[in-house]
Design a protein around this motif. Structure first.
Motif, mmCIF file in Angstrom:
data_model
loop_
_atom_site.group_PDB
_atom_site.id
_atom_site.type_symbol
_atom_site.label_atom_id
_atom_site.label_comp_id
_atom_site.label_asym_id
_atom_site.label_seq_id
_atom_site.Cartn_x
_atom_site.Cartn_y
_atom_site.Cartn_z
ATOM 1 N N LEU A 84 0.872 -1.170 0.000
ATOM 2 C CA LEU A 84 0.000 0.000 0.000
ATOM 3 C C LEU A 84 0.908 1.219 0.000
ATOM 4 O O LEU A 84 1.671 1.440 0.936
ATOM 5 C CB LEU A 84 -0.919 0.001 1.217
ATOM 6 C CG LEU A 84 -1.837 1.203 1.394
ATOM 7 C CD1 LEU A 84 -2.757 1.376 0.204
ATOM 8 C CD2 LEU A 84 -2.659 1.057 2.664
ATOM 9 N N HIS A 85 0.864 1.985 -1.070
ATOM 10 C CA HIS A 85 1.828 3.064 -1.278
ATOM 11 C C HIS A 85 1.407 4.367 -0.609
ATOM 12 O O HIS A 85 2.246 5.095 -0.081
ATOM 13 C CB HIS A 85 2.026 3.276 -2.775
ATOM 14 C CG HIS A 85 2.944 4.393 -3.113
ATOM 15 N ND1 HIS A 85 4.311 4.313 -2.932
ATOM 16 C CD2 HIS A 85 2.708 5.623 -3.604
ATOM 17 C CE1 HIS A 85 4.863 5.454 -3.299
ATOM 18 N NE2 HIS A 85 3.921 6.263 -3.716
ATOM 19 N N ALA A 86 0.118 4.692 -0.655
ATOM 20 C CA ALA A 86 -0.348 5.969 -0.113
ATOM 21 C C ALA A 86 -1.671 5.770 0.612
ATOM 22 O O ALA A 86 -2.558 5.059 0.145
ATOM 23 C CB ALA A 86 -0.522 6.984 -1.237
ATOM 24 N N LEU A 87 -1.788 6.424 1.766
ATOM 25 C CA LEU A 87 -2.992 6.317 2.577
ATOM 26 C C LEU A 87 -3.338 7.691 3.135
ATOM 27 O O LEU A 87 -2.589 8.252 3.932
ATOM 28 C CB LEU A 87 -2.762 5.323 3.727
ATOM 29 C CG LEU A 87 -3.933 5.087 4.668
ATOM 30 C CD1 LEU A 87 -5.112 4.477 3.924
ATOM 31 C CD2 LEU A 87 -3.505 4.182 5.813
ATOM 32 N N ALA A 88 -4.458 8.233 2.688
ATOM 33 C CA ALA A 88 -4.972 9.490 3.231
ATOM 34 C C ALA A 88 -6.038 9.115 4.254
ATOM 35 O O ALA A 88 -6.940 8.327 3.956
ATOM 36 C CB ALA A 88 -5.574 10.348 2.125
ATOM 37 N N VAL A 89 -5.933 9.662 5.457
ATOM 38 C CA VAL A 89 -6.846 9.296 6.537
ATOM 39 C C VAL A 89 -7.620 10.528 6.987
ATOM 40 O O VAL A 89 -7.029 11.567 7.278
ATOM 41 C CB VAL A 89 -6.070 8.686 7.730
ATOM 42 C CG1 VAL A 89 -7.017 8.281 8.844
ATOM 43 C CG2 VAL A 89 -5.239 7.493 7.272
ATOM 44 N N GLU A 90 -8.940 10.385 7.050
ATOM 45 C CA GLU A 90 -9.831 11.447 7.510
ATOM 46 C C GLU A 90 -10.690 10.892 8.643
ATOM 47 O O GLU A 90 -11.835 10.504 8.431
ATOM 48 C CB GLU A 90 -10.694 11.955 6.350
ATOM 49 C CG GLU A 90 -9.881 12.545 5.212
ATOM 50 C CD GLU A 90 -10.751 12.980 4.043
ATOM 51 O OE1 GLU A 90 -11.921 13.356 4.256
ATOM 52 O OE2 GLU A 90 -10.252 12.930 2.906
ATOM 53 N N PRO A 91 -10.134 10.845 9.865
ATOM 54 C CA PRO A 91 -10.859 10.267 10.993
ATOM 55 C C PRO A 91 -11.639 11.328 11.774
ATOM 56 O O PRO A 91 -11.236 12.490 11.850
ATOM 57 C CB PRO A 91 -9.732 9.699 11.859
ATOM 58 C CG PRO A 91 -8.600 10.654 11.624
ATOM 59 C CD PRO A 91 -8.752 11.133 10.200
ATOM 60 N N ALA A 92 -12.749 10.921 12.365
ATOM 61 C CA ALA A 92 -13.547 11.830 13.185
ATOM 62 C C ALA A 92 -14.287 11.025 14.243
ATOM 63 O O ALA A 92 -14.574 9.839 14.066
ATOM 64 C CB ALA A 92 -14.548 12.594 12.326
ATOM 65 N N ALA A 93 -14.603 11.688 15.335
ATOM 66 C CA ALA A 93 -15.464 11.124 16.364
ATOM 67 C C ALA A 93 -16.904 11.547 16.041
ATOM 68 O O ALA A 93 -17.121 12.539 15.341
ATOM 69 C CB ALA A 93 -15.045 11.622 17.743
ATOM 70 N N PRO A 94 -17.900 10.808 16.516
ATOM 71 C CA PRO A 94 -19.285 11.178 16.254
ATOM 72 C C PRO A 94 -19.564 12.624 16.705
ATOM 73 O O PRO A 94 -19.088 13.070 17.747
ATOM 74 C CB PRO A 94 -20.087 10.188 17.093
ATOM 75 C CG PRO A 94 -19.180 9.004 17.211
ATOM 76 C CD PRO A 94 -17.805 9.583 17.297
ATOM 77 N N GLY A 95 -20.303 13.342 15.877
ATOM 78 C CA GLY A 95 -20.660 14.712 16.193
ATOM 79 C C GLY A 95 -19.662 15.752 15.712
ATOM 80 O O GLY A 95 -19.969 16.939 15.705
#
Length: 100
Positions: A84-95
């Motif tokens: 896996l060469h590239a990983l963009a992560v957009e994490p959030a908690a509920p709300g």
């Protein structure tokens, strides 16, 4: 099982997300150069090498952005080691407000 399906399964198991999108963006990187077998090569945009993960989970509550990214990277460590060469992560908690 595809890499995308494996990632979805591992993220679901690790975070029990309210929302999860694992998006294959490999085609967006066609024409980019990389090193393959010690030589420069042009990426053709095929396969499962570049992904974006959008995830909302209560597991992220109280975590910093860096901690959230590390947690996702840990859950996907096998994929990162396996090409896996590239990983963009957009994490959030509920709300929390997200752009997607």
């Amino acid at each position: 099982m595809s890499r995308q399906a494996a990632m979805e399964s591992k993220l679901t198991e690790a975070f029990a997300p309210e929302r999860l999108a694992v998006i294959n963006e490999s085609h967006l990187h066609a024409g980019h150069h990389h090193i393959e077998n010690g030589e420069e090569a042009e990426f053709d945009g095929t396969g499962e090498t570049h992904f974006r993960v959008r995830i909302v989970s209560s597991a992220f509550a109280g975590m910093s952005r860096v901690e959230r990214h590390r947690a996702v990277n840990t859950a996907l460590a096998d994929e990162l080691k396996a090409g896996l060469h590239a990983l963009a992560v957009e994490p959030a908690a509920p709300g929390e407000k997200v752009r997607w």
